[in-house]
Design a protein around this motif. Structure first.
Motif, PDB file in Angstrom:
ATOM      1  N   TYR A   1      46.396 120.344  89.250  1.00 54.86           N
ATOM      2  CA  TYR A   1      46.104 118.929  88.853  1.00 54.86           C
ATOM      3  C   TYR A   1      47.162 117.983  88.364  1.00 54.86           C
ATOM      4  CZ  TYR A   1      44.492 120.278  83.952  1.00 54.86           C
ATOM      5  OH  TYR A   1      44.527 120.606  82.663  1.00 54.86           O
TER       6      TYR A   1
ATOM      7  N   ASN B   1      48.281 114.818  90.034  1.00 51.61           N
ATOM      8  CA  ASN B   1      48.568 113.427  89.057  1.00 51.61           C
ATOM      9  C   ASN B   1      49.854 113.074  89.341  1.00 51.61           C
ATOM     10  OD1 ASN B   1      45.871 114.012  88.144  1.00 51.61           O
ATOM     11  ND2 ASN B   1      46.478 114.588  86.060  1.00 51.61           N
TER      12      ASN B   1
ATOM     13  N   GLY C   1      40.358 118.496  84.192  1.00 53.08           N
ATOM     14  CA  GLY C   1      41.687 117.820  84.939  1.00 53.08           C
ATOM     15  C   GLY C   1      41.334 118.048  86.301  1.00 53.08           C
ATOM     16  N   MET C   2      40.957 118.937  86.813  1.00 49.57           N
ATOM     17  CA  MET C   2      41.034 119.238  88.253  1.00 49.57           C
ATOM     18  C   MET C   2      39.985 118.197  88.998  1.00 49.57           C
ATOM     19  SD  MET C   2      42.366 121.189  90.487  1.00 49.57           S
ATOM     20  CE  MET C   2      43.025 122.622  89.480  1.00 49.57           C
TER      21      MET C   2
ATOM     22  N   GLN D   1      38.881 115.463  87.846  1.00 47.41           N
ATOM     23  CA  GLN D   1      39.729 114.008  87.631  1.00 47.41           C
ATOM     24  C   GLN D   1      40.997 113.920  88.722  1.00 47.41           C
ATOM     25  OE1 GLN D   1      37.712 112.200  86.125  1.00 47.41           O
ATOM     26  NE2 GLN D   1      39.261 110.975  84.769  1.00 47.41           N
ATOM     27  N   ALA D   2      41.787 114.761  89.143  1.00 46.88           N
ATOM     28  CA  ALA D   2      42.779 114.835  89.779  1.00 46.88           C
ATOM     29  C   ALA D   2      42.192 114.558  91.410  1.00 46.88           C
ATOM     30  CB  ALA D   2      43.744 115.919  89.859  1.00 46.88           C
ATOM     31  N   VAL D   3      41.172 115.361  91.474  1.00 44.53           N
ATOM     32  CA  VAL D   3      40.388 115.198  93.114  1.00 44.53           C
ATOM     33  C   VAL D   3      39.918 113.862  93.168  1.00 44.53           C
ATOM     34  CG1 VAL D   3      38.543 115.927  94.599  1.00 44.53           C
ATOM     35  CG2 VAL D   3      40.204 117.707  93.328  1.00 44.53           C
TER      36      VAL D   3
ATOM     37  N   ARG E   1      40.921 111.097  91.565  1.00 46.03           N
ATOM     38  CA  ARG E   1      42.193 110.095  91.677  1.00 46.03           C
ATOM     39  C   ARG E   1      42.392 110.104  92.931  1.00 46.03           C
ATOM     40  NH1 ARG E   1      43.936 111.955  86.711  1.00 46.03           N
ATOM     41  NH2 ARG E   1      43.532 110.470  85.287  1.00 46.03           N
TER      42      ARG E   1
END
Lengths: 337, 169
Positions: free
Chosen positions: A86, A90, B21-22, B24-26, B28
């Motif tokens: 991630y 990001n 976090g994973m 959120q990243a996907v 995004r």
């Protein structure tokens, strides 16, 4: 005359007897020397065997450690790949944000220039800026940047921590006997084993206030790691692993208690024997608890277990806070027997 | 795809992963190309969303507490067969994970964590590109199913994406 003859006879007898005795003494001495020589040889041989045993034992300890670390490596890779996944995603998104923001800044600069020069194009530039803000979803970008950075930082510090812990764990090694903060060592060990634990158990850290304990930190870490992985493997679905530390008189102790499948009395009788395992082929080396037993002996301490089939097990490590009386390799006691 | 297109036309993605976090990243990456990304931190919650919301693409992690990813994908194939299923995992070298995912859950693609730049977006483009009408058909099918099973839950009912995120533990 008769007396002289008798005297001579007696003297001769005595001489013969002395010669005889001397010869016998010589033989005995020779035998003794031979015996001594072969004793020395045997002793040397024994020393050689002892050295071999020592090196075999330390290889056993090392191979258990390597097996343990090998098993963990896959888990650690997974632990690391998640945050790396991630964070790199990001960073890509952040790159796009920056690209958009640079476009926006350029438009803003044009607007500022137009305003400063009282240019006619100022309203048009302003419109362009507003449109761009809309197109790049400026509000969202501005809002998200901070969150994105915070999350990425969190991810990276996780990677840093797990890699650091693994390095410490692999490197803190046997030869040095020294004071150790066992609660901190426990935390480090849990962190290294986390991938094995997190889906199996809630890890409860009921640490006591304990003094620095003298030990071989690397060896104790190895034992703790073994106990944690065993505890997790004993749990079928989900359970609890409770870690307690404390002081009992001159001794320090650590308990690792799980709510797993437990053991029968018969199994308990064998668990510290080398190569004894109840795990499936490929799951365990059968060395972990044997090595743990040896390591605790090298601390003048002990590893004990209480267990109930179907309820769970508790392993206790206990040794003098001041450490073992004599520094020595792991197999000292084993060879003295 | 255009970010400004209407809600009901947005590509509906569901990401199931226990790592905040994973998720959120996907979210995004894919919302930047116009997808609406729903998230869940476990299989049960994810399947509940899948059963109640039109989802065209399911991106699922493998190792999760409770229900594992492969089981989630298998269940997803039954609950919403028209949803494209993808496994996103750091365990992609583990046959115990991959073999049942490919052969049992019939995943469309396996993506390794960390994934190469742009591979998630390429995935969306490929799914749409490989089946030019699939997107629209998928939506219709899913809508039909939802209308018959739960009329209130049909497409376009909510403004915000679901998020099974729990507050930070």
């Amino acid at each position: 005359m008769m007396e002289t003859a008798q005297l001579n006879e007696a003297l001769n007898r005595e001489r013969r007897a002395r010669c005889d005795a001397e010869r016998r003494l010589e033989v005995v001495t020779r035998e003794l020397t031979d015996a001594n020589r072969s004793l020395v040889a045997a002793n040397e041989e024994l020393a050689g065997v002892m050295a071999e045993l020592q090196s075999a034992q330390s290889k056993l300890v090392q191979s258990d450690k390597l097996a343990c670390i090998g098993q963990l490596a896959a888990g650690v890779a997974h632990e690391v790949n998640n945050p790396v996944g991630y964070v790199s995603s990001n960073l890509n998104t952040l790159g796009e944000y920056v690209e958009d923001l640079l476009k926006y800044i350029t438009a803003c600069r044009d607007l500022v220039t137009a305003c400063v020069n009282h240019d006619d194009t100022a309203p048009e530039s302003a419109r362009a800026v507003a449109e761009l803000a809309d197109a790049i979803d400026l509000n969202h970008v501005v809002e998200d940047i901070e969150v994105l950075l915070a999350e990425s930082n969190e991810g990276l510090s996780r990677v840093r921590k797990i890699v650091g812990d693994l390095r410490d764990f692999a490197h803190v090694d046997g030869p040095d006997l020294g004071p150790c903060d066992l609660n901190a060592l426990m935390d480090k060990t849990i962190s290294v084993a986390w991938n094995e634990l997190k889906y199996k158990a809630d890890v409860v850290r009921a640490y006591g206030e304990i003094p620095m304990a003298t030990c071989y930190a690397g060896r104790i870490g190895q034992v703790l790691l073994n106990l944690l992985v065993n505890a997790a493997q004993a749990i079928e679905q989900r359970g609890e692993i409770r870690i307690q530390t404390g002081v009992d008189g001159d001794d320090i102790w650590i308990d690792v208690t799980d709510t797993g499948c437990g053991m029968s009395a018969e199994t308990m009788d064998h668990i510290f024997e080398p190569f004894f395992t109840t795990k499936e082929v490929g799951q365990g080396t059968g060395l972990g608890l044997h090595v743990a037993y040896q390591i605790m002996r090298s601390h003048d301490g002990a590893i004990t277990v209480t267990s109930e089939s179907g309820k769970g097990s508790r392993f206790r490590l206990q040794w003098p806070v001041a450490g073992p009386k004599e520094e020595g390799p792991i197999d000292d006691d084993a060879n003295a027997r | 795809m255009n970010r400004s297109c209407g809600h009901e036309h947005r590509y509906q993605v569901l990401c199931i992963d226990d790592e905040p976090g994973m998720r959120q990243a996907v979210r995004r990456e894919l919302s930047r190309i116009g997808c609406q990304v729903h998230c869940a931190d476990n299989g049960v919650e994810g399947l509940a969303i899948l059963g109640a919301t039109p989802i065209q693409l399911l991106i699922c992690d493998a190792a999760m507490p409770g229900m594992n990813g492969v089981d989630v994908l298998m269940a997803a194939a039954t609950i919403s067969p028209e949803t494209t299923r993808v496994l996103l995992t750091a365990h992609c070298a583990n046959p115990e994970v991959v073999v049942p995912a490919v052969n049992g859950a019939r995943i469309y693609r396996l993506i390794a964590k960390p994934w190469p730049d742009g591979s998630l977006r390429r995935l969306v483009m490929d799914v749409i590109g490989a089946h030019p009408r699939k997107w629209a058909e998928q939506r219709e099918k899913v809508n039909e199913r939802l209308v018959t099973s739960a009329p209130d839950q049909a497409l376009g009912g909510e403004d915000d994406a679901h998020d099974g995120n729990r507050p930070a533990q």
